[in-house]
Design an enzyme around this catalytic site. Structure first.
Site, short mmCIF file in Angstrom:
data_model
loop_
_atom_site.label_atom_id
_atom_site.label_comp_id
_atom_site.label_asym_id
_atom_site.label_seq_id
_atom_site.Cartn_x
_atom_site.Cartn_y
_atom_site.Cartn_z
N SER A 214 -16.79 25.75 15.41
CA SER A 214 -15.67 26.34 16.23
C SER A 214 -15.16 27.77 16.09
CB SER A 214 -14.81 25.28 15.93
OG SER A 214 -14.11 25.14 14.96
N SER B 91 -5.37 30.96 13.06
CA SER B 91 -6.41 31.68 13.71
C SER B 91 -6.77 29.93 14.17
CB SER B 91 -7.29 32.10 13.08
OG SER B 91 -7.63 32.34 12.12
N LYS C 261 -3.69 26.45 1.77
CA LYS C 261 -2.69 26.58 2.67
C LYS C 261 -3.13 24.85 3.34
CE LYS C 261 -5.88 26.94 5.60
NZ LYS C 261 -5.99 27.46 6.93
N ASP D 171 -0.94 32.00 8.05
CA ASP D 171 -1.61 30.90 8.09
C ASP D 171 -0.72 29.44 7.65
OD1 ASP D 171 -4.12 30.04 8.59
OD2 ASP D 171 -5.22 31.26 7.10
N SER E 42 -5.09 21.61 13.85
CA SER E 42 -5.21 22.18 12.89
C SER E 42 -6.28 20.39 12.88
CB SER E 42 -4.88 22.31 11.73
OG SER E 42 -4.80 21.68 10.61
#
Length: 340
Positions: free
Chosen positions: A13, A141, A194, A247, A257
């Site tokens: 992706s 992003s 993260k 982020d 996510s």
């Protein structure tokens, strides 16, 4: 900037979204992958429907199964492969390169076993004569938003500011903007760690907790990410920037996510093996949790959220009991960054 040939290794992706950004900027983009059906689809239909159902790419973006073909005459090479295969792909690239290129990576993880950052792996496996200083492309992003040209601001980090500035110029346009940074350790650890906190934030949602709890895990998660990163040599200010808190926010609050979705499913009682099988994409936060836990134990860094998630994933601890257990930890001052 004049047209450059860019080889993107990994047509997932994010690799696909970044291919479109570079193509929009007038560069020749070649995607390399090892799944024949996917490469055929990209070249024939200009789609990548496993990741994007309704997106048709510019026909100038091409794909290949031949790594040598992708690297031929390329001025820059972007690694966007899963952490666990980065070293293997880097070895293959090193064997095939016959000219110097700018090496970039846009993956987020730490290598199991060695605990190494991805730029370190690339430095070890690709001889200096064939590459620049490594440039890390990282920040808040989602590929699903970049692919539709939503506004995105991220970081290009390298020990060599000139290399970072070059990558900044390759990617930046009216919807996609890069800022340079020389703190590679900070940017890479922020991007990797993260994902762990995003699993925790998703788990809270799956358990039915509200916004107070989610804000708490993100904020205290940033504190423990910073503690570990600084111990490894990072600049603490990096964690308040795009590749740090930026982020963490985007990954810890969004259904885009995969790490958040994995945590949400864990919180709802699904088994990890089923979650991984159904995701269809690598969940970097799962393997990174183990690496981060091991590093924290070795260096004596206090990381209660990471520890709780590790015990759920790798020791079978009850997820709700683990969350409640953190509430009974010893009282501490919010600003004691060096505490153990």
């Amino acid at each position: 900037m004049t047209q450059k040939k860019i080889a993107i290794l990994g047509p997932g992706s994010w690799g696909t979204a970044l291919a479109q950004v570079l193509n929009d900027n007038g560069h020749q983009v070649v995607l390399w992958g090892n799944i024949p059906a996917q490469i055929e689809e990209l070249n024939t239909h200009h789609t990548n429907t496993h990741y994007f159902k309704d997106i048709v790419l510019d026909e100038k973006i091409t794909a290949t199964l031949d790594l040598a073909e992708a690297l031929q005459d390329a001025e820059a090479v972007l690694f966007v492969v899963p952490t666990k295969v980065t070293r293997l792909v880097a070895k293959q690239v090193a064997e095939l390169l016959d000219h110097k290129v700018t090496i970039m990576h846009a993956s987020k993880g730490l290598e199991p076993g060695t605990h190494e950052r991805l730029s370190t792996i690339l430095e070890e496996e690709i001889p200096e004569q064939w590459r620049s200083e490594i440039v890390v492309v990282s920040g808040p992003s989602h590929a699903e938003e970049t692919i539709v040209r939503d506004i995105t601001l991220i970081t290009a980090a390298s020990k060599d500011l000139e290399a970072a500035s070059y990558v900044q110029s390759l990617f930046s346009n009216h919807y996609f903007r890069l800022y340079t940074n020389t703190d590679v350790i900070g940017v890479e650890t922020a991007g990797a760690l993260k994902n762990i906190i995003a699993v925790g934030a998703g788990a809270l949602h799956g358990l039915g907790y509200g916004d107070n709890a989610k804000a708490a895990v993100i904020t205290r998660g940033l504190a423990e990410i910073t503690r570990l990163g600084v111990k490894l040599g990072a600049n603490p200010l990096t964690y308040s920037g795009l590749s740090g808190v930026g982020d963490l926010i985007v990954t810890g609050t969004s259904v885009h996510s995969r790490n958040w979705r994995a945590g949400d499913a864990l919180g709802r009682g699904e088994k990890l093996e089923d979650i991984e099988a159904n995701m269809g994409m690598v969940i970097e936060g799962i393997s990174t949790t183990k690496v981060a836990y091991e590093i924290a134990q070795e260096l004596g860094v206090y990381m209660p959220i990471t520890t709780a998630i590790y015990k759920v994933i790798y020791e079978g601890a009850d997820i709700k009991e683990s969350i409640l257990g953190m509430m009974s930890n010893a009282f501490k001052s919010e600003n004691e960054w060096g505490q153990n």
